[in-house]
Motif scaffolding. Structure first.
Motif, PDB file in Angstrom:
ATOM      1  N   LEU A 196       0.830  -1.209   0.000  1.00 26.93           N
ATOM      2  CA  LEU A 196       0.000   0.000   0.000  1.00 26.93           C
ATOM      3  C   LEU A 196       0.865   1.260   0.000  1.00 26.93           C
ATOM      4  CD1 LEU A 196      -2.174  -2.129   1.065  1.00 26.93           C
ATOM      5  CD2 LEU A 196      -3.276  -0.142   2.089  1.00 26.93           C
ATOM      6  N   LEU A 197       2.135   1.104   0.271  1.00 34.11           N
ATOM      7  CA  LEU A 197       3.038   2.258   0.352  1.00 34.11           C
ATOM      8  C   LEU A 197       4.435   1.800   0.000  1.00 34.11           C
ATOM      9  CD1 LEU A 197       3.189   4.893   3.193  1.00 34.11           C
ATOM     10  CD2 LEU A 197       5.242   3.606   2.608  1.00 34.11           C
ATOM     11  N   VAL A 198       5.141   2.617  -0.767  1.00 33.03           N
ATOM     12  CA  VAL A 198       6.561   2.380  -1.006  1.00 33.03           C
ATOM     13  C   VAL A 198       7.325   3.629  -0.588  1.00 33.03           C
ATOM     14  CG1 VAL A 198       6.218   0.700  -2.867  1.00 33.03           C
ATOM     15  CG2 VAL A 198       6.406   3.127  -3.427  1.00 33.03           C
ATOM     16  N   ARG A 199       8.550   3.395  -0.130  1.00 36.55           N
ATOM     17  CA  ARG A 199       9.372   4.502   0.354  1.00 36.55           C
ATOM     18  C   ARG A 199      10.806   4.310  -0.070  1.00 36.55           C
ATOM     19  NH1 ARG A 199      10.237   6.333   6.741  1.00 36.55           N
ATOM     20  NH2 ARG A 199      11.705   8.064   6.305  1.00 36.55           N
ATOM     21  N   GLN A 200      11.414   5.416  -0.482  1.00 36.06           N
ATOM     22  CA  GLN A 200      12.853   5.455  -0.738  1.00 36.06           C
ATOM     23  C   GLN A 200      13.370   6.751  -0.145  1.00 36.06           C
ATOM     24  OE1 GLN A 200      14.310   4.272  -4.658  1.00 36.06           O
ATOM     25  NE2 GLN A 200      15.742   5.990  -4.611  1.00 36.06           N
ATOM     26  N   GLY A 201      14.051   6.641   0.964  1.00 38.51           N
ATOM     27  CA  GLY A 201      14.510   7.850   1.651  1.00 38.51           C
ATOM     28  C   GLY A 201      13.337   8.668   2.142  1.00 38.51           C
TER      29      GLY A 201
END
Length: 271
Positions: free
Chosen positions: A107-112
């Protein structure tokens, strides 16, 4: 190597292929972030699912409300609606493979400090809280109990997430926030009726990105076609990706490094 974020495909496969050609996208070197709603309303949802799945690790996909609706219908938790264009997926010979792949998307992706979810991140949530909430629902979707969850996923209550919530109410509040949010009040209550532009904001409500945060992440989201890729009067670094291809607008890719946008017009608009 380039990374592009693209808004809601919603079955607009021809435009998706054309946009990838415009980008000269190479899955061996480049990466895509797709903001959810791969399917529904458009003419080629099955082709969109197959195309994105074939990209493998080159594509990061988050689930949108239409993707979850497809899964709910397929798992017996909901029925097709009159305007749905999902039957070809449900009847396809590779339906089980596609649905199993879709059900384990995040449901969510994060990079930094860059995060992407389908509808955005409310200002009341820290980045860590957003990740924890997303992982909680993802674990449910990956479990054998997810079929039962789909039966209870729909509903507008509770209207906001609270840390002390438990059970289905807690999971539904998280799903609604990450996949259906547009207008909220100062305490994070969601309005589910207003779906057009900013002029239709209910009294006491504003777009979620017009509230300040204590931090300064880069927030990528789709879902809100009426914004036409803009975030007027935003008080956070929010970047709208849905430019309404399925409604006759365009399909847009945002280069996350250069912040430039490339769009192709809807084939419906060319007819």
């Amino acid at each position: 190597m380039a990374t592009y974020a693209i808004g809601d495909l919603q079955g607009c496969h021809a435009e998706f292929v054309e946009l990838l050609e415009r980008l000269d996208f190479n899955p061996r070197h480049d990466r895509l972030w797709l903001a959810g709603d791969l399917v529904n309303r458009g003419p080629a949802s099955l082709a969109c699912l197959r195309e994105v799945m074939a990209l493998g690790d080159a594509a990061e996909v988050v689930l949108g409300n239409h993707d979850l609706h497809l899964l709910a219908v397929a798992r017996g938790g909901a029925r097709l609606k009159r305007r749905d264009t999902l039957s070809e997926i449900l009847e396809a010979p590779d339906s089980d493979v596609l649905l199993d792949w879709l059900q384990v998307r995040p449901l969510l992706v994060r990079q930094g400090d860059t995060l992407m979810s389908h509808a955005g991140i409310p200002p009341q949530w820290s980045l860590e809280q957003a990740e924890e909430c997303a992982r909680e629902v993802e674990a449910m979707l990956r479990s054998e109990a997810s079929g039962g969850f789909f039966e209870h996923m729909y509903g507008n209550r509770p209207r906001r997430y609270k840390p002390g919530q438990e059970g289905v109410d807690r999971l539904r509040a998280i799903v609604n926030t990450l996949t259906r949010m547009r207008f909220i009040d100062s305490e994070g209550r969601l309005d589910f009726d207003a779906k057009e532009g900013l002029e239709c904001a209910p009294d006491g409500y504003a777009p979620w990105f017009q509230y300040p945060r204590d931090d300064d992440p880069r927030l990528l989201f789709g879902h809100w076609a009426a914004l036409e890729g803009t975030t007027p009067a935003s008080r956070v670094r929010a970047e709208a990706l849905d430019t309404g291809c399925v409604w006759g607008g365009s399909l847009t890719a945002l280069n996350l490094d250069s912040a430039t946008r490339i769009s192709v017009s809807s084939h419906q608009a060319r007819q």
